[in-house]
Design a protein around this motif. Structure first.
Motif, PDB file in Angstrom:
ATOM      1  N   MET A 121      22.472  -5.554 -17.460  1.00 47.60           N
ATOM      2  CA  MET A 121      22.823  -4.040 -18.172  1.00 47.60           C
ATOM      3  C   MET A 121      24.074  -3.054 -17.161  1.00 47.60           C
ATOM      4  O   MET A 121      23.578  -3.873 -15.666  1.00 47.60           O
ATOM      5  N   HIS A 122      24.782  -2.831 -17.458  1.00 51.23           N
ATOM      6  CA  HIS A 122      25.978  -1.847 -16.685  1.00 51.23           C
ATOM      7  C   HIS A 122      26.981  -2.807 -15.566  1.00 51.23           C
ATOM      8  O   HIS A 122      26.798  -2.559 -14.174  1.00 51.23           O
ATOM      9  N   SER A 123      26.656  -4.223 -15.801  1.00 49.09           N
ATOM     10  CA  SER A 123      27.593  -5.406 -14.688  1.00 49.09           C
ATOM     11  C   SER A 123      28.720  -5.267 -14.911  1.00 49.09           C
ATOM     12  O   SER A 123      29.433  -5.054 -16.559  1.00 49.09           O
TER      13      SER A 123
ATOM     14  N   LYS B 213      21.521 -22.617  -7.418  1.00 50.38           N
ATOM     15  CA  LYS B 213      20.096 -22.434  -6.716  1.00 50.38           C
ATOM     16  C   LYS B 213      20.663 -21.355  -5.520  1.00 50.38           C
ATOM     17  O   LYS B 213      19.439 -21.035  -4.916  1.00 50.38           O
ATOM     18  N   ALA B 214      21.655 -20.515  -5.112  1.00 48.11           N
ATOM     19  CA  ALA B 214      22.115 -19.293  -4.593  1.00 48.11           C
ATOM     20  C   ALA B 214      21.478 -18.008  -4.638  1.00 48.11           C
ATOM     21  O   ALA B 214      21.151 -18.245  -6.063  1.00 48.11           O
ATOM     22  N   GLU B 215      20.979 -17.813  -4.123  1.00 47.45           N
ATOM     23  CA  GLU B 215      20.385 -16.711  -4.588  1.00 47.45           C
ATOM     24  C   GLU B 215      20.915 -15.433  -3.916  1.00 47.45           C
ATOM     25  O   GLU B 215      20.968 -15.377  -2.881  1.00 47.45           O
ATOM     26  N   ILE B 216      21.558 -14.324  -4.547  1.00 46.43           N
ATOM     27  CA  ILE B 216      22.357 -13.512  -3.669  1.00 46.43           C
ATOM     28  C   ILE B 216      21.254 -11.781  -3.970  1.00 46.43           C
ATOM     29  O   ILE B 216      20.548 -11.488  -5.185  1.00 46.43           O
ATOM     30  N   GLY B 217      20.844 -11.537  -2.757  1.00 53.22           N
ATOM     31  CA  GLY B 217      19.074 -10.201  -3.023  1.00 53.22           C
ATOM     32  C   GLY B 217      20.251  -9.423  -3.458  1.00 53.22           C
ATOM     33  O   GLY B 217      21.051  -8.926  -3.057  1.00 53.22           O
TER      34      GLY B 217
ATOM     35  N   CYS C  13      23.591 -19.582 -10.357  1.00 51.61           N
ATOM     36  CA  CYS C  13      22.702 -18.928  -9.059  1.00 51.61           C
ATOM     37  C   CYS C  13      22.709 -17.938  -9.755  1.00 51.61           C
ATOM     38  O   CYS C  13      22.194 -17.343 -10.952  1.00 51.61           O
ATOM     39  N   ILE C  14      21.830 -17.138  -9.230  1.00 50.49           N
ATOM     40  CA  ILE C  14      20.728 -15.588  -9.738  1.00 50.49           C
ATOM     41  C   ILE C  14      21.604 -13.997  -8.666  1.00 50.49           C
ATOM     42  O   ILE C  14      21.604 -14.446  -7.497  1.00 50.49           O
ATOM     43  N   ILE C  15      21.763 -13.766  -8.852  1.00 52.45           N
ATOM     44  CA  ILE C  15      23.205 -12.574  -8.766  1.00 52.45           C
ATOM     45  C   ILE C  15      21.705 -11.084  -8.482  1.00 52.45           C
ATOM     46  O   ILE C  15      21.659 -10.709 -10.079  1.00 52.45           O
ATOM     47  N   HIS C  16      20.968 -10.452  -7.996  1.00 52.71           N
ATOM     48  CA  HIS C  16      20.302  -9.792  -8.285  1.00 52.71           C
ATOM     49  C   HIS C  16      20.678  -8.321  -8.334  1.00 52.71           C
ATOM     50  O   HIS C  16      22.460  -7.911  -7.955  1.00 52.71           O
ATOM     51  N   SER C  17      19.996  -7.050  -9.414  1.00 50.80           N
ATOM     52  CA  SER C  17      20.642  -5.810  -9.013  1.00 50.80           C
ATOM     53  C   SER C  17      21.614  -5.431  -8.142  1.00 50.80           C
ATOM     54  O   SER C  17      21.252  -5.102  -6.956  1.00 50.80           O
TER      55      SER C  17
ATOM     56  N   TYR D 121      23.794  -3.811 -13.050  1.00 53.65           N
ATOM     57  CA  TYR D 121      24.328  -2.888 -12.080  1.00 53.65           C
ATOM     58  C   TYR D 121      25.453  -4.575 -11.140  1.00 53.65           C
ATOM     59  O   TYR D 121      25.443  -3.685 -10.181  1.00 53.65           O
ATOM     60  N   VAL D 122      25.162  -5.196 -11.105  1.00 58.44           N
ATOM     61  CA  VAL D 122      26.126  -5.605 -10.562  1.00 58.44           C
ATOM     62  C   VAL D 122      27.234  -6.035 -10.473  1.00 58.44           C
ATOM     63  O   VAL D 122      28.085  -6.010 -11.810  1.00 58.44           O
ATOM     64  N   THR D 123      28.663  -5.843  -9.761  1.00 64.17           N
ATOM     65  CA  THR D 123      30.346  -6.098  -9.310  1.00 64.17           C
ATOM     66  C   THR D 123      30.142  -7.510  -9.408  1.00 64.17           C
ATOM     67  O   THR D 123      30.170  -7.955  -7.671  1.00 64.17           O
ATOM     68  N   VAL D 124      30.822  -7.962 -10.000  1.00 66.17           N
ATOM     69  CA  VAL D 124      31.760  -9.666  -9.446  1.00 66.17           C
ATOM     70  C   VAL D 124      32.538  -9.345  -9.146  1.00 66.17           C
ATOM     71  O   VAL D 124      33.982  -9.199 -10.575  1.00 66.17           O
TER      72      VAL D 124
END
Length: 175
Positions: free
Chosen positions: A55-57, A107-111, A90-94, A78-81
């Motif tokens: 939501m809200h990304s 498989k990269a992960e952004i905290g 990959c995984i992009i966290h909130s 609430y992610v901005t790309v």
């Protein structure tokens, strides 16, 4: 107008409150959450593995989102790309922000709350810790984010959410 295509029996699921700009293509196993936005000339393909956007990304202009087999692409809330970003399995966290022109690989992960500087490359399997600024090719953690950084990232999410509603209304008015 945008294009939505099934892939085999998989059809994108897009929340009614989401905004999809003209000239966007979305296909296959893709979910887009409430109040998220996908901007002009972005391509989101869910024909290899799922893509989930919370939501809200906001997924800005000219992005390419895709996956490798058995490796979904997950974008939390609430992610901005930024413009011209490539995200691949990959995984992009909130609350994270991915700067324009960046590439984030399998498989990269952004905290949570992390900021990836413009033009960065996050290689496969790399984990960027929460609330940090990472930059470069390959991306390296530069520093912890300041309160000013966090407020600016919140501002961007809010502005894209507001703009999306204006554009969504223009689309409705054209019908």
């Amino acid at each position: 107008m945008y294009k939505i295509y099934p892939y085999k029996e998989l059809y994108p699921k897009i929340a009614e409150t989401a905004y999809i700009a003209d000239f966007v293509t979305i296909t296959g196993d893709v979910e887009i959450g409430d109040h998220s936005s996908v901007w002009f000339q972005t391509v989101i393909r869910g024909d290899v593995a799922p893509t989930k956007i919370g939501m809200h990304s906001n997924i800005q202009d000219l992005c390419c989102l895709h996956q490798s087999p058995n490796n979904p692409l997950i974008i939390h809330d609430y992610v901005t790309v930024g413009h011209q970003v490539t995200l691949h399995s990959c995984i992009i966290h909130s609350y994270a922000l991915i700067g324009m022109g960046s590439i984030i690989l399998d498989k990269a992960e952004i905290g949570e709350g992390a900021f990836i500087g413009a033009g960065s490359l996050v290689p496969p399997g790399k984990k960027i810790p929460p609330n940090s600024l990472a930059f470069g090719r390959p991306a390296k953690v530069i520093r912890t984010l300041t309160e000013e950084d966090k407020k600016d990232m919140e501002r961007i999410v809010k502005e894209y959410s507001e703009k999306a509603q204006v554009y969504k209304q223009m689309q409705a008015d054209k019908k």
